[in-house]
Design a protein around this motif. Sequence first.
Motif, short mmCIF file in Angstrom:
data_model
loop_
_atom_site.label_atom_id
_atom_site.label_comp_id
_atom_site.label_asym_id
_atom_site.label_seq_id
_atom_site.Cartn_x
_atom_site.Cartn_y
_atom_site.Cartn_z
N GLY A 240 53.19 32.56 42.20
CA GLY A 240 53.00 32.53 43.58
C GLY A 240 53.37 33.60 44.35
N ASN A 241 53.29 34.83 43.55
CA ASN A 241 53.52 36.25 44.31
C ASN A 241 52.10 36.92 44.19
OD1 ASN A 241 54.35 38.83 44.71
ND2 ASN A 241 56.42 38.53 43.86
N ALA B 226 46.47 27.80 34.49
CA ALA B 226 46.18 28.93 33.42
C ALA B 226 44.86 29.08 32.73
CB ALA B 226 47.21 28.41 32.41
N TYR B 227 44.38 27.72 32.60
CA TYR B 227 43.12 27.46 31.98
C TYR B 227 41.96 28.36 32.82
CZ TYR B 227 38.54 25.31 31.10
OH TYR B 227 37.29 25.00 30.96
N VAL B 228 42.04 28.10 33.97
CA VAL B 228 40.81 28.82 34.89
C VAL B 228 41.05 30.24 34.87
CG1 VAL B 228 40.12 29.12 37.30
CG2 VAL B 228 40.54 26.85 36.48
N PHE B 229 42.33 30.72 34.87
CA PHE B 229 42.43 32.31 34.76
C PHE B 229 41.59 32.74 33.61
CE2 PHE B 229 44.51 36.39 34.00
CZ PHE B 229 44.53 36.83 35.20
N LEU C 236 44.51 32.31 41.82
CA LEU C 236 45.76 32.18 41.08
C LEU C 236 47.04 32.21 42.09
CD1 LEU C 236 47.38 31.13 38.49
CD2 LEU C 236 47.70 33.57 37.91
N PHE C 237 46.94 33.10 42.99
CA PHE C 237 48.35 33.10 43.89
C PHE C 237 48.17 31.89 45.07
CE2 PHE C 237 48.78 34.92 48.32
CZ PHE C 237 50.13 34.68 48.44
N ALA C 238 47.01 31.74 45.60
CA ALA C 238 46.99 30.49 46.80
C ALA C 238 47.09 29.31 46.02
CB ALA C 238 45.47 30.90 47.40
N PHE D 175 39.55 40.64 42.44
CA PHE D 175 40.16 40.29 43.48
C PHE D 175 40.04 38.64 43.55
CE2 PHE D 175 39.44 39.28 48.16
CZ PHE D 175 40.83 39.66 48.46
N ALA D 176 38.96 37.93 43.13
CA ALA D 176 39.08 36.68 43.30
C ALA D 176 40.09 36.08 42.27
CB ALA D 176 37.50 35.94 42.86
N LEU D 177 40.11 36.62 40.95
CA LEU D 177 41.08 36.31 40.06
C LEU D 177 42.60 36.20 40.69
CD1 LEU D 177 40.40 37.67 36.89
CD2 LEU D 177 40.36 35.42 37.30
#
Lengths: 86, 348
Positions: free
Chosen positions: B187-188, B300-303, B251-253, B245-247
């Motif tokens: 979340g950072n 985790a899967y999507v990243f 994940l953060f959001a 940038f999209a990655l």
Amino acid sequence: MAAKEPREQSDGSELGTTARQMRAAQPYINAVWKLVGGAVVGVLGGYWLDRKLGSGPWLLVGLSFLGICVGFYGFLREMARLGKRK
Amino acid sequence: MRKAMVLFASLFVATAWAAGSEGHGEGHEPSVPEYILHHVSDTNDFELEVPLGKPIHLGAIPPLRIGSCEPVMTDHGLVAPSGWDGLAKGCLDLSITKHTVMMWLAALLLLGSMLVWSNRDKTKLVPRGAGANLIEMLVLFVRDEMAIKNIGKEDGPRYVPYLLTAFFFILFMNLLGLVPWMATATGNLAVTAGLAICTFIVTQAAGIRAAGLGGYLKHLTGGVHWLLWPIMIPVEILGLFTKPFALTMRLFANMLAGHIVLFFLIGLIFILGHPAVAVVSVPFAFAIYLLELFVAFVQAYVFTLLSALFIGMAVATGHHHDEHGHADDHGHGHSELGPSHDHGKAHA
């Protein structure tokens, strides 16, 4: 860089649907990115140079126009080649 | 199943209790938004509260700062510049923070669990135990469904170690965030950006490896006349950064939003000021908590999946160059192998 040995390639049939679709869409995404990117780089570059050189709006106007032209050129070129490939 | 439900419920109750008890004993009672922001933000103070006891402050770990970090007077007294403000003033703040500790903990847990559960006995082909089976299942899934399906049969296995590391590291960080008194390092923005930079480097390296340095650089010119390179090269370089940038943002959001929603639902009790609100907000928050467990795996899967996809697109370009031995005048050629091999771009 050392020359690479030729290798046997698969036909890509093992690839997943997403990978196939993404690879198929990539040239089109890239063409659109060139169109937009050319204009963005022209405008930002012109603005920055104007501020650096104090040349009023002239470089902004000139480079924006050039950027848009280059963007369109890249876009149409990509589209023409994709059309030929089909 | 019943045991798992009890475990989830206990974790949720403990998290909710921790939410309610934090900030006690201090003069200023934080408002709900303040509390939520405090909970999700990164700090130098790692605070651990023990149920029914006094809070144990692990304390701010001595900061490590490089550059001109003279303290400046603020509303809170003399404070050394940190974060982006500090960086602008030439002060690089490398202090150990809550999220740094979480990353270390996730790395240690990952290392420990893999050492324990990996099938180190080479004489046994079949893994024994639930942990070993679970790890094998996940590893095979990442290899077969992500690496090979997105990169290809030849090159896929080469990038499996990176994809597995990213998958398990993100998964452990996400799951740690659901344990009471812990924090979600994903979340950072700095953490997710760091992970995306790793994928970016691997992607570019895969592109260079497959196309050769010459082929890779040729793609950066956009295939236009050299007089137009001053505009097209920045365009292509900008294009390189859109995917990492999209990655980073995704994940953060996703991880941040889940936690904010969870704590906001509990905070409704305090905002509306009546205990009866708990009848609605607690079951909703519990549902979100269960959803967060699912999201920890999904993110985790999507990243990992997207990393594999980007690496695959970079590799496809290199193959395209290999097939012809050269690139044509605009850095692209024509392939007879079909759409999966002639459409890739090095700047994927």
